[in-house]
Each structure stands twice: as C-alpha cells, then as structure tokens.
Design an enzyme around this catalytic site. Structure first.
Site, PDB file in Angstrom:
ATOM      1  N   PRO A  88       0.814  -1.248  -0.073  1.00 60.08           N
ATOM      2  CA  PRO A  88      -0.113   0.177   0.090  1.00 60.08           C
ATOM      3  C   PRO A  88       0.789   1.323  -0.060  1.00 60.08           C
ATOM      4  O   PRO A  88       1.827   1.530   0.664  1.00 60.08           O
ATOM      5  CB  PRO A  88      -0.685  -0.168   1.378  1.00 60.08           C
ATOM      6  CG  PRO A  88      -0.275  -1.498   1.846  1.00 60.08           C
ATOM      7  CD  PRO A  88       1.055  -1.796   1.362  1.00 60.08           C
ATOM      8  N   ASP A 119      -3.126   4.646  -2.557  1.00 61.38           N
ATOM      9  CA  ASP A 119      -4.477   4.801  -1.625  1.00 61.38           C
ATOM     10  C   ASP A 119      -4.700   6.358  -2.381  1.00 61.38           C
ATOM     11  O   ASP A 119      -4.321   7.472  -1.746  1.00 61.38           O
ATOM     12  CB  ASP A 119      -3.881   5.173  -0.042  1.00 61.38           C
ATOM     13  CG  ASP A 119      -5.014   5.642   0.678  1.00 61.38           C
ATOM     14  OD1 ASP A 119      -6.345   5.799   0.146  1.00 61.38           O
ATOM     15  OD2 ASP A 119      -4.966   5.517   1.976  1.00 61.38           O
ATOM     16  N   ASP A 197       7.557   1.841   4.047  1.00 60.88           N
ATOM     17  CA  ASP A 197       8.675   2.399   4.575  1.00 60.88           C
ATOM     18  C   ASP A 197       9.593   1.610   5.259  1.00 60.88           C
ATOM     19  O   ASP A 197      10.655   1.945   6.012  1.00 60.88           O
ATOM     20  CB  ASP A 197       7.882   3.520   5.730  1.00 60.88           C
ATOM     21  CG  ASP A 197       6.955   2.803   6.422  1.00 60.88           C
ATOM     22  OD1 ASP A 197       6.556   1.806   6.230  1.00 60.88           O
ATOM     23  OD2 ASP A 197       6.715   3.344   7.488  1.00 60.88           O
ATOM     24  N   GLU A 282      -3.503  -8.162  11.889  1.00 58.96           N
ATOM     25  CA  GLU A 282      -2.834  -9.186  11.419  1.00 58.96           C
ATOM     26  C   GLU A 282      -3.764 -10.554  11.623  1.00 58.96           C
ATOM     27  O   GLU A 282      -3.779 -11.395  11.017  1.00 58.96           O
ATOM     28  CB  GLU A 282      -1.433  -9.347  11.860  1.00 58.96           C
ATOM     29  CG  GLU A 282      -0.197  -8.275  11.328  1.00 58.96           C
ATOM     30  CD  GLU A 282      -0.641  -7.021  11.914  1.00 58.96           C
ATOM     31  OE1 GLU A 282      -1.330  -6.744  12.952  1.00 58.96           O
ATOM     32  OE2 GLU A 282       0.336  -5.969  11.722  1.00 58.96           O
ATOM     33  N   HIS A 309      11.178  -2.668  10.789  1.00 54.18           N
ATOM     34  CA  HIS A 309       9.944  -1.485  10.822  1.00 54.18           C
ATOM     35  C   HIS A 309      10.497  -0.399  11.047  1.00 54.18           C
ATOM     36  O   HIS A 309      10.055   0.214  11.737  1.00 54.18           O
ATOM     37  CB  HIS A 309       8.808  -2.196  11.847  1.00 54.18           C
ATOM     38  CG  HIS A 309       7.400  -1.569  11.815  1.00 54.18           C
ATOM     39  ND1 HIS A 309       7.469  -0.359  12.611  1.00 54.18           N
ATOM     40  CD2 HIS A 309       6.546  -1.823  11.105  1.00 54.18           C
ATOM     41  CE1 HIS A 309       5.806   0.090  12.141  1.00 54.18           C
ATOM     42  NE2 HIS A 309       5.472  -0.735  11.195  1.00 54.18           N
TER      43      HIS A 309
HETATM   44  N1  UDP Z   1      -0.907   4.017   3.875  1.00 52.01           N
HETATM   45  C1  UDP Z   1      -1.724   4.017   3.011  1.00 52.01           C
HETATM   46  N2  UDP Z   1      -2.659   5.286   3.264  1.00 52.01           N
HETATM   47  C2  UDP Z   1      -2.410   6.078   4.576  1.00 52.01           C
HETATM   48  C3  UDP Z   1      -1.549   5.646   5.190  1.00 52.01           C
HETATM   49  C4  UDP Z   1      -0.808   4.715   5.107  1.00 52.01           C
HETATM   50  O1  UDP Z   1      -1.803   3.544   2.017  1.00 52.01           O
HETATM   51  O2  UDP Z   1      -3.187   6.908   4.488  1.00 52.01           O
HETATM   52  C5  UDP Z   1       0.185   2.724   3.592  1.00 52.01           C
HETATM   53  C6  UDP Z   1       1.457   3.077   3.659  1.00 52.01           C
HETATM   54  O3  UDP Z   1       2.158   3.910   2.406  1.00 52.01           O
HETATM   55  C7  UDP Z   1       2.248   2.005   4.169  1.00 52.01           C
HETATM   56  C8  UDP Z   1       1.040   1.102   4.956  1.00 52.01           C
HETATM   57  O4  UDP Z   1       0.075   1.808   4.663  1.00 52.01           O
HETATM   58  O5  UDP Z   1       2.761   1.249   3.110  1.00 52.01           O
HETATM   59  C9  UDP Z   1       1.500   1.278   6.377  1.00 52.01           C
HETATM   60  O6  UDP Z   1       1.285   2.592   6.899  1.00 52.01           O
HETATM   61  P1  UDP Z   1       2.572   3.232   7.866  1.00 52.01           P
HETATM   62  O7  UDP Z   1       4.011   2.811   7.409  1.00 52.01           O
HETATM   63  O8  UDP Z   1       2.231   4.760   8.105  1.00 52.01           O
HETATM   64  O9  UDP Z   1       2.172   2.322   9.079  1.00 52.01           O
HETATM   65  P2  UDP Z   1       3.067   2.066  10.643  1.00 52.01           P
HETATM   66  O10 UDP Z   1       4.226   1.853  10.159  1.00 52.01           O
HETATM   67  O11 UDP Z   1       2.665   3.181  11.503  1.00 52.01           O
HETATM   68  O12 UDP Z   1       2.315   0.843  10.955  1.00 52.01           O
HETATM   69 MN    MN Z   2       5.429   2.013   8.263  1.00 50.87          MN
END
Ligand code: UDP
Ligand code: MN
Length: 336
Positions: A88, A119, A197, A282, A309
């Site tokens: 995503p 998204d 990320d 999950e 992560h």
């Molecule tokens: N993401 C998305 N839409 C959003 C926020 C996040 O598609 O509005 C995607 C983001 O690019 C990543 C995944 O969802 O691939 C998880 O998001 P994030 O890394 O912010 O989450 P965290 O690491 O805090 O769990």
């Molecule tokens: Mn993340």
C-alpha cells in the site's frame, strides 16, 4: 641552294609536326586507361591475406575447442515460485524516496511480482512512471481509503490501521487474476505484505520462497522493542516474544509473515478487517488460515532479523514555506 634549304626546313618541320602529333596521340591514348597500381596495392593485399590467414586459424582453434567442450548440464533455470509483494502507498513528500528504495531492493530478487496499491482516487503519474521505469514485473492498482477511516492530521498513529483497504484490493486482484482453473492446483506462489517505509534484506525473500501455508520470522525495531519474534522450540512456534498482549492470536507485525498463494486462493473470504481492535489486524487475516502449530519458522528458527519496521521522519518544510510565501519556492515541475 635556297630551294634545298627550304626543302630541309620543310622536312624538319614535318618531322617535328609528326613527332608532336604522335606524342599527342600517345598521351590521349593513356588518358582514361586504368593505372597500373600494383605497386600501391601490394601492402594492402598483403594485409588482407594475412588477416584472412589469422581468421582461418582462429576459426580452426574455435572448432577444436567446440569439439572438446563438455555438453552443458541442464541449462534451464531452476523453478522458483513467484513472490507476490503487496505494497500500500500514499502520496506524501517522501513517497518517491520510499518507493525507489523498495524498487531497488526488489530488483535483486528473482521471480518477484510487485503489486502496488495506491491510496488515491486514481493512479498517479509519479507512481505510474516509477513502475514503468523500474524493470520489475508489477501490477498497479488504486483504492481510496474512505475519509472516516483515514488517520487525520494530529491523530496518534495507533488510532486507525493504515493500508487495510489497499492490501485487501491486492488480495482481490490476486484471487481474480491468479484463479486456478477448475481441477488444477494453480500457480505456485507466495504472498507478502510489504509496507513502503520498511527495510527489507534480500535474504528475506529466499527464506519465504518455499512457504507451504504461512511462514514467519522476526521483525526488527517494532512494537517498542529491538525486535519481536516467534519463539521456536523443536522446529515449532510455541509462543511469541512481544512487548504487548502476547495472548493475541497472532501477535506479529505485517512484515513478519508470508502466505502461500494457494492458501489465499482457497480461502477467498480471508482479508484484513479495518474494524479490528488495535493490534489485531494481522490476526484478523491469519486466524482463518492457519494455527500456531502450522506456522513455518524461517530465518534460522526465527533467530535472524531480516526486516526492520523503520519509519521515515516527515521532512520539515519551514524554509520552503517561507520562500513560497515570497513567491520564491522550489519549482513545482521538479518531481521529488
Ligand atoms: N498507507 C496508506 N494510506 C495512508 C497511510 C498509510 O496506504 O493513509 C500505507 C503506507 O504507505 C504503508 C502502509 O500503509 O505502506 C502502512 O502505513 P504506515 O507505514 O504509516 O504504518 P505504520 O508503520 O505506522 O504501521
Ligand atoms: Mn510503516
């Protein structure tokens, strides 16, 4: 006397005329004739014939080498199940940097199919171009998260799960595009959810390649811990090393497991529940697919960290904003 002198002069003149005429005729005859250039061409000829000789002897040597060469053993590449990576992603300042890092990691992995789900209400030019130029096998999708499900500016990051709809859209595409023909087992493959990320070791993909149902491994720098991991005894996962609610059905991060394509296709209802309580996303996907006893531990019985992560800091735009207020901001035509 005078007559004899005139006669002699006339003879001399005639003779002179005849010689000149013959000279002229000879000169005219030579014109247009090919020059005899043997002398000039000799070295060139010699070079050509020497090169011919060398070529001939090289051809001879190649023929001899070919004759003594062993027949190649099984030149076909070994069979590898395809790894489908669902990512995503959403537009923000660091998006291109994140996707570039991911793309360049994935270029090191054979037989990988990247499913990128934006998204957004439509596919963006930035992601379209990046994928086109990547050299990867990919599928480009988009699915906009509903506003009420999206994290708002200032919300704590744990409030709502992110990337849920996009991962489900990737699963939907797989189930439609990779549906096995009736009576057949279908393509051998693995499905992995890779946020844009995180940081991935290439070794991770070797570990997950032969997933039968669900394979698992540690994730570094997550959940307020150095790492979280399944604890393995006698080759089986017996519990989880985690800092928070280890009693959850699968207390693992998204980056810590992969599922076989067959399991995804034979369980068409399995998906991520955006309404699941915090920390249970999950589990909402895995609970119908596998039991703890069936988990396949990878990365040396879950003792090696091959994925982190990581989270990218949001860049500050204080000076950019100040310059923009004066009409001196960065050129918007430059893609960052
Ligand atoms: N993401 C998305 N839409 C959003 C926020 C996040 O598609 O509005 C995607 C983001 O690019 C990543 C995944 O969802 O691939 C998880 O998001 P994030 O890394 O912010 O989450 P965290 O690491 O805090 O769990
Ligand atoms: Mn993340």
């Amino acid at each position: 006397m005078a007559t004899r002198m005139r006669l002699k002069l006339k003879t001399v003149f005639v003779l002179y005329f005849m010689v000149s005429l013959m000279g002229l005729i000879y000169a005219l005859m030579q014109l247009g004739q090919r020059c005899d250039c043997t002398e000039h061409d000799m070295p060139k000829d010699r070079i050509i014939s020497r090169l011919r000789g060398e070529l001939h002897s090289l051809q001879e040597q190649t023929r001899k080498l070919e004759a003594t060469k062993q027949p190649e053993k099984n030149p076909a590449a070994p069979f590898l199940p395809t790894i489908f990576v669902i990512t995503p992603t959403y537009a923000r300042l660091v998006q291109k940097a994140e996707l570039t890092r991911l793309m360049q990691t994935f270029l090191h992995v054979p037989q990988l199919h990247w499913i990128v789900v934006e998204d957004s209400p439509r596919k963006t030019a930035l992601v379209t171009d990046l994928l086109k130029k990547s050299g990867l096998v990919y599928t480009h999708l988009h699915f906009l998260t509903a506003k009420d499900r999206k994290l708002q500016e200032g919300d704590p990051s744990w409030l709502k799960p992110r990337g849920v709809e996009q991962r489900n859209e990737g699963l939907r595409w797989l189930r439609e595009d990779r549906r096995a023909p009736p009576g057949e087992d279908g393509q051998q493959g693995v499905v992995y959810f890779a946020d844009d990320d995180n940081t991935y070791s290439v070794q991770l993909f070797t570990e997950m390649r032969n997933t039968q149902r669900v394979s698992v491994w540690p994730v570094g720098l997550v959940g307020g811990m150095k790492y979280e991991r399944p604890v393995v005894e006698g080759g089986k996962v017996v519990r989880f090393h985690t800092g928070w609610r280890p009693s959850r059905p699968f207390p693992m991060d998204m980056a810590g497991f992969a599922v076989s394509l067959r399991l995804v296709l034979t369980n068409p209802e399995a998906c991520f529940d955006g309404e699941a309580p915090m920390g249970f996303l999950e589990s909402s996907f895995l609970k119908g697919l596998v039991t703890m006893d069936e988990l396949e531990p990878k990365a040396d019985d879950c003792t090696k960290v091959l994925v982190w992560h990581t989270r990218t800091e949001k860049p500050k735009m204080k000076r950019e904003d100040a310059l923009q207020a004066q009409g001196l901001g960065s050129d918007p035509a430059v893609e960052v």
